[in-house]
Design a protein around this motif. Structure first.
Motif, mmCIF file in Angstrom:
data_model
loop_
_atom_site.group_PDB
_atom_site.id
_atom_site.type_symbol
_atom_site.label_atom_id
_atom_site.label_comp_id
_atom_site.label_asym_id
_atom_site.label_seq_id
_atom_site.Cartn_x
_atom_site.Cartn_y
_atom_site.Cartn_z
ATOM 1 N N HIS A 84 -5.096 28.022 -2.475
ATOM 2 C CA HIS A 84 -4.666 29.316 -2.274
ATOM 3 C C HIS A 84 -3.827 30.056 -3.374
ATOM 4 N N ILE A 85 -3.425 29.085 -4.145
ATOM 5 C CA ILE A 85 -2.913 29.740 -5.344
ATOM 6 C C ILE A 85 -4.004 30.255 -6.559
ATOM 7 N N VAL A 86 -5.034 29.223 -6.576
ATOM 8 C CA VAL A 86 -5.882 29.691 -7.605
ATOM 9 C C VAL A 86 -6.784 30.907 -7.039
ATOM 10 N N ALA A 87 -7.023 30.833 -5.515
ATOM 11 C CA ALA A 87 -7.589 32.105 -4.944
ATOM 12 C C ALA A 87 -7.057 33.322 -5.240
ATOM 13 N N ARG A 88 -5.615 33.423 -5.042
ATOM 14 C CA ARG A 88 -4.847 34.590 -5.411
ATOM 15 C C ARG A 88 -4.803 34.963 -6.913
ATOM 16 N N PHE A 89 -4.697 33.990 -7.668
ATOM 17 C CA PHE A 89 -4.778 34.340 -9.074
ATOM 18 C C PHE A 89 -5.998 34.876 -9.528
ATOM 19 N N GLN A 90 -7.244 34.451 -9.006
ATOM 20 C CA GLN A 90 -8.449 35.092 -9.310
ATOM 21 C C GLN A 90 -8.846 36.342 -8.845
ATOM 22 N N GLN A 91 -7.993 36.823 -7.709
ATOM 23 C CA GLN A 91 -7.917 38.024 -7.011
ATOM 24 C C GLN A 91 -7.471 39.105 -8.145
ATOM 25 N N ILE A 92 -6.119 38.611 -8.779
ATOM 26 C CA ILE A 92 -5.752 39.400 -9.649
ATOM 27 C C ILE A 92 -6.149 39.492 -11.036
ATOM 28 N N HIS A 93 -6.702 38.332 -11.490
ATOM 29 C CA HIS A 93 -7.174 38.235 -12.923
ATOM 30 C C HIS A 93 -8.724 37.660 -12.449
ATOM 31 N N PRO A 94 -9.690 38.600 -12.204
ATOM 32 C CA PRO A 94 -10.994 38.056 -11.857
ATOM 33 C C PRO A 94 -11.839 37.634 -13.161
ATOM 34 N N GLY A 95 -11.476 38.121 -14.360
ATOM 35 C CA GLY A 95 -12.080 37.621 -15.891
ATOM 36 C C GLY A 95 -11.912 36.172 -16.057
ATOM 37 N N ILE A 96 -10.785 35.637 -15.276
ATOM 38 C CA ILE A 96 -10.244 34.181 -15.810
ATOM 39 C C ILE A 96 -10.909 33.134 -14.880
ATOM 40 N N ASP A 97 -11.367 32.212 -15.258
ATOM 41 C CA ASP A 97 -11.925 31.080 -14.524
ATOM 42 C C ASP A 97 -10.829 29.812 -14.552
ATOM 43 N N VAL A 98 -10.542 29.511 -13.235
ATOM 44 C CA VAL A 98 -9.708 28.216 -13.274
ATOM 45 C C VAL A 98 -10.382 27.191 -12.587
ATOM 46 N N LEU A 99 -10.567 26.222 -13.465
ATOM 47 C CA LEU A 99 -11.381 24.760 -12.963
ATOM 48 C C LEU A 99 -10.179 24.021 -12.671
#
Length: 70
Positions: A29-44
């Motif tokens: 949930h945290i990663v999904a929300r972060f990637q909505q806000i920052h679509p250019g950042i990959d979180v692995l």
């Protein structure tokens, strides 16, 4: 989420070492929300054990290390 916010200023990819409690219950949930806000950042997110998380943060394999306990 604040940890990811700080890291995104200098990185295009954030590597997270995380224990099973974190990966199973919280991080998706945290990663999904972060990637909505920052679509250019990959979180692995790499599921691993506590000792590996600590080692990975210390040797800079991981940008963030998260683990939990019962």
């Amino acid at each position: 989420m604040e940890i990811f916010e700080e890291l995104h200023r200098t990185k295009l990819q954030i590597r997270v070492g995380a224990g099973p409690i974190m990966t199973d219950h919280l991080l998706s949930h945290i990663v999904a929300r972060f990637q909505q806000i920052h679509p250019g950042i990959d979180v692995l997110v790499e599921p691993t054990e506590t000792a590996s998380i600590i080692k990975g943060v210390l040797d800079h394999t991981y940008d963030v290390g998260l683990w939990g306990s019962h």
